[in-house]
Scaffold this active site. Structure first.
Site, PDB file in Angstrom:
ATOM      1  N   GLU A  71      -4.458   8.411  -4.232  1.00 40.85           N
ATOM      2  CA  GLU A  71      -3.915   7.171  -4.783  1.00 40.85           C
ATOM      3  C   GLU A  71      -4.356   6.965  -6.228  1.00 40.85           C
ATOM      4  O   GLU A  71      -3.576   6.501  -7.067  1.00 40.85           O
ATOM      5  CB  GLU A  71      -4.336   5.983  -3.918  1.00 40.85           C
ATOM      6  CG  GLU A  71      -3.618   5.884  -2.585  1.00 40.85           C
ATOM      7  CD  GLU A  71      -4.143   6.877  -1.546  1.00 40.85           C
ATOM      8  OE1 GLU A  71      -3.459   7.093  -0.530  1.00 40.85           O
ATOM      9  OE2 GLU A  71      -5.250   7.418  -1.756  1.00 40.85           O
ATOM     10  N   GLN A  93       1.445   4.409   0.365  1.00 46.11           N
ATOM     11  CA  GLN A  93       2.048   4.470   1.701  1.00 46.11           C
ATOM     12  C   GLN A  93       1.787   3.227   2.541  1.00 46.11           C
ATOM     13  O   GLN A  93       2.673   2.739   3.250  1.00 46.11           O
ATOM     14  CB  GLN A  93       1.538   5.722   2.408  1.00 46.11           C
ATOM     15  CG  GLN A  93       2.419   6.203   3.524  1.00 46.11           C
ATOM     16  CD  GLN A  93       2.023   7.592   3.972  1.00 46.11           C
ATOM     17  OE1 GLN A  93       0.956   7.795   4.546  1.00 46.11           O
ATOM     18  NE2 GLN A  93       2.888   8.564   3.698  1.00 46.11           N
ATOM     19  N   PHE A  94       0.588   2.692   2.475  1.00 42.81           N
ATOM     20  CA  PHE A  94       0.240   1.395   3.065  1.00 42.81           C
ATOM     21  C   PHE A  94      -0.615   0.659   2.039  1.00 42.81           C
ATOM     22  O   PHE A  94      -1.415   1.281   1.333  1.00 42.81           O
ATOM     23  CB  PHE A  94      -0.550   1.556   4.365  1.00 42.81           C
ATOM     24  CG  PHE A  94       0.256   2.096   5.513  1.00 42.81           C
ATOM     25  CD1 PHE A  94       0.884   1.245   6.408  1.00 42.81           C
ATOM     26  CD2 PHE A  94       0.389   3.458   5.700  1.00 42.81           C
ATOM     27  CE1 PHE A  94       1.632   1.744   7.470  1.00 42.81           C
ATOM     28  CE2 PHE A  94       1.137   3.963   6.748  1.00 42.81           C
ATOM     29  CZ  PHE A  94       1.757   3.104   7.633  1.00 42.81           C
ATOM     30  N   ASP A  96      -3.149  -0.907   2.438  1.00 39.01           N
ATOM     31  CA  ASP A  96      -4.555  -0.664   2.752  1.00 39.01           C
ATOM     32  C   ASP A  96      -5.133   0.512   1.982  1.00 39.01           C
ATOM     33  O   ASP A  96      -6.363   0.639   1.853  1.00 39.01           O
ATOM     34  CB  ASP A  96      -4.709  -0.377   4.250  1.00 39.01           C
ATOM     35  CG  ASP A  96      -3.949  -1.349   5.127  1.00 39.01           C
ATOM     36  OD1 ASP A  96      -2.704  -1.396   5.014  1.00 39.01           O
ATOM     37  OD2 ASP A  96      -4.583  -2.033   5.947  1.00 39.01           O
ATOM     38  N   PRO A 100      -8.733   3.258  -3.439  1.00 43.02           N
ATOM     39  CA  PRO A 100      -9.146   4.349  -4.327  1.00 43.02           C
ATOM     40  C   PRO A 100      -8.499   4.295  -5.707  1.00 43.02           C
ATOM     41  O   PRO A 100      -9.001   4.906  -6.655  1.00 43.02           O
ATOM     42  CB  PRO A 100      -8.688   5.607  -3.562  1.00 43.02           C
ATOM     43  CG  PRO A 100      -8.648   5.193  -2.135  1.00 43.02           C
ATOM     44  CD  PRO A 100      -8.182   3.774  -2.173  1.00 43.02           C
ATOM     45  N   HIS A 140      -4.080  -0.342   8.525  1.00 43.85           N
ATOM     46  CA  HIS A 140      -2.659  -0.232   8.213  1.00 43.85           C
ATOM     47  C   HIS A 140      -1.972  -1.594   8.195  1.00 43.85           C
ATOM     48  O   HIS A 140      -0.742  -1.655   8.254  1.00 43.85           O
ATOM     49  CB  HIS A 140      -1.944   0.651   9.251  1.00 43.85           C
ATOM     50  CG  HIS A 140      -2.395   2.068   9.265  1.00 43.85           C
ATOM     51  ND1 HIS A 140      -3.516   2.479   9.935  1.00 43.85           N
ATOM     52  CD2 HIS A 140      -1.878   3.180   8.672  1.00 43.85           C
ATOM     53  CE1 HIS A 140      -3.677   3.781   9.778  1.00 43.85           C
ATOM     54  NE2 HIS A 140      -2.707   4.228   9.012  1.00 43.85           N
TER      55      HIS A 140
END
Length: 348
Positions: A71, A93-94, A96, A100, A140
């Site tokens: 990320e 992607q999520f 959450d 990073p 998630h």
């Protein structure tokens, strides 16, 4: 609705939120050669929720492509692309998984314009599926919007329906500053009323699913009054727009429901005008309570509407606990909890 719509074709079709988001990226990839889309699995696979399905086949792997599981690398590369003149649309992607990349978002993207005295900007859009709805638990299902609204230099957006999703995403891609674009995954396939673990109706049967095929924008700084009323103001966004409407109908209250759409910049004028009219207010959101975005909303309303309020401002949120897997519907603010806040506000 205060949208200034500039549509290249008034051909309107029913879309789910997933389809509307894909349509927005499709429109902008076609209109602007500087737009690129990338992230984990967004290319050949079409994204974990299929929001980018078919775009790589249409525009090629140099415009729509996969990135490593990094990320920080994804956001860092997008900052450089934006400074160079591209308009990257990246998918985390999520939501959450953004942690990073937090330093790249806050220390680089958000500050680039200021640090370069306007010589460089970061015209990038960071798409993030957020919130619950898939029984994904604490890794998630987070709703981290308050983290981003705190950062100067970022815009933070959360649509609640397909029409707004497409218009807001196009406006975000065209904006010259970084935009955090949060997508409530619980709304991808239809609206929820808070009583069910599946959409109440598919988007195809909802009026806000009627989406122009072509180009149009929804301003990044305006809220929408989705339910006019005179007795109580409900301020909300994302999934809880529908929960709040259900709670108002079940309680029989003439409540005005405001869908913020843009969390920051905030349409404070619409909020203040409504609260001064109704004299009562309830704030509803899915994220945790402590230091959630609702706390800022309550503070602003107190500052601007104190002399008009006839009852304490109520707040209904998720719990201050790790996000549960199997019990997520107990975690969500549902019509019962929201309705109880309505009662307190009306009796206050």
């Amino acid at each position: 609705m205060k949208d200034s719509v500039q549509d290249t074709g008034r051909d309107v079709v029913a879309m789910s939120m997933i389809q509307a988001l894909r349509s927005a990226m499709d429109v902008m990839l076609e209109r602007d050669d500087n737009v690129v889309v990338f992230g984990q699995d967004v290319g050949y696979f079409g994204g974990v929720f299929r929001c980018t399905e078919g775009l790589q086949a249409k525009y090629g792997s140099s415009r729509v492509f996969d990135a490593p599981i990094s990320e920080g690398g994804i956001v860092g590369a997008a900052v450089g692309m934006g400074a160079y003149g591209l308009r990257p649309v990246i998918e985390i992607q999520f939501a959450d998984y953004f942690y990073p990349a937090f330093d790249q978002i806050v220390s680089e993207a958000a500050r680039l314009r200021y640090r370069s005295v306007g010589q460089f900007t970061a015209p990038m859009t960071i798409r993030m599926p957020c919130g619950g709805g898939i029984y994904g638990g604490q890794t998630h299902s987070q709703s981290p919007e308050a983290v981003f609204t705190h950062v100067c230099g970022l815009r933070t957006v959360m649509p609640s329906n397909p029409y707004d999703a497409k218009g807001l995403l196009i406006a975000s891609i065209e904006n010259d500053d970084p935009v955090i674009f949060l997508e409530p995954k619980r709304l991808y396939n239809g609206p929820f009323d808070g009583h069910h673990d599946r959409p109440v109706v598919p988007w195809s049967k909802h009026p806000k699913s009627q989406v122009p095929k072509g180009y149009y924008t929804v301003p990044l700084d305006t809220a929408e009054i989705v339910r006019p009323g005179k007795e109580l103001t409900i301020i909300t966004y994302g999934t809880t727009v529908y929960v709040s409407q259900t709670a108002a109908e079940e309680a029989g209250i003439d409540a005005e429901v405001i869908d913020l759409r843009s969390l920051w910049p905030l349409d404070l004028e619409t909020i203040v005008n409504s609260v001064k009219k109704t004299r009562r207010c309830v704030v509803v959101h899915e994220a945790t309570r402590t230091c959630g975005f609702g706390a800022e909303l309550v503070s602003l309303i107190q500052e601007h509407c104190f002399h008009w309020l006839e009852a304490p401002i109520e707040r209904v949120t998720g719990w201050d606990t790790p996000y549960p897997h199997a019990q997520e519907w107990a975690y969500f603010p549902g019509p019962a909890r929201v309705g109880a806040a309505f009662k307190r506000a009306m009796e206050g």
